[in-house]
Motif scaffolding. Sequence first.
Motif, PDB file in Angstrom:
ATOM      1  N   SER A   1      -4.301   1.066  -2.315  1.00  9.12           N
ATOM      2  CA  SER A   1      -4.270  -0.158  -1.517  1.00  9.12           C
ATOM      3  C   SER A   1      -3.266  -1.173  -2.074  1.00  9.12           C
ATOM      4  CB  SER A   1      -5.663  -0.786  -1.459  1.00  9.12           C
ATOM      5  OG  SER A   1      -6.112  -1.085  -2.752  1.00  9.12           O
ATOM      6  N   ALA A   2      -2.888  -2.124  -1.242  1.00  9.86           N
ATOM      7  CA  ALA A   2      -1.972  -3.186  -1.645  1.00  9.86           C
ATOM      8  C   ALA A   2      -2.644  -4.053  -2.706  1.00  9.86           C
ATOM      9  CB  ALA A   2      -1.594  -4.031  -0.434  1.00  9.86           C
ATOM     10  N   SER A   3      -1.840  -4.618  -3.602  1.00 13.23           N
ATOM     11  CA  SER A   3      -2.400  -5.459  -4.652  1.00 13.23           C
ATOM     12  C   SER A   3      -1.369  -6.493  -5.095  1.00 13.23           C
ATOM     13  CB  SER A   3      -2.836  -4.606  -5.843  1.00 13.23           C
ATOM     14  OG  SER A   3      -1.722  -3.972  -6.428  1.00 13.23           O
TER      15      SER A   3
ATOM     16  N   ALA B   1       0.860  -1.184   0.000  1.00 12.78           N
ATOM     17  CA  ALA B   1       0.000   0.000   0.000  1.00 12.78           C
ATOM     18  C   ALA B   1       0.895   1.232   0.000  1.00 12.78           C
ATOM     19  CB  ALA B   1      -0.902  -0.007   1.228  1.00 12.78           C
TER      20      ALA B   1
ATOM     21  N   GLN C   1      -4.787   7.312  -0.966  1.00  9.34           N
ATOM     22  CA  GLN C   1      -4.189   6.066  -0.511  1.00  9.34           C
ATOM     23  C   GLN C   1      -4.449   4.983  -1.561  1.00  9.34           C
ATOM     24  OE1 GLN C   1      -2.260   5.927   2.071  1.00  9.34           O
ATOM     25  NE2 GLN C   1      -1.845   3.754   1.899  1.00  9.34           N
TER      26      GLN C   1
ATOM     27  N   THR D   1       0.999   5.856  -0.774  1.00 11.70           N
ATOM     28  CA  THR D   1       0.300   7.112  -0.982  1.00 11.70           C
ATOM     29  C   THR D   1       0.644   7.631  -2.365  1.00 11.70           C
ATOM     30  OG1 THR D   1       0.458   7.615   1.372  1.00 11.70           O
ATOM     31  CG2 THR D   1      -0.022   9.451  -0.096  1.00 11.70           C
TER      32      THR D   1
END
Length: 90
Positions: free
Chosen positions: A72-74, A57, A70, A59
Amino acid sequence: MTKAELIDSVASKIDLPKGTAERIVSTIFDDIVGALKGGDKVHISGFGSFQVSDRKARTGRNPKTGEAIQISASRSAKFKPGKMLKDSLN
């Protein structure tokens, strides 16, 4: 080359009906995706390898407004070409 063009190519080279060639190509793709979902690395000798890469994740910035957002993690698939593929392109 699109998936449809790949199916046509396989069908004509192996002298198979288009429906059979489509099932073969789809099965190969499904197996690769299934292995990647399971966290496995897929290595096709002479061609290359696929593996899953985790992105943390972070910014980022909205390019229109400049506002911080923000992200998100992927997870994403990465492909690394094999030596034979690299050599055939150069």
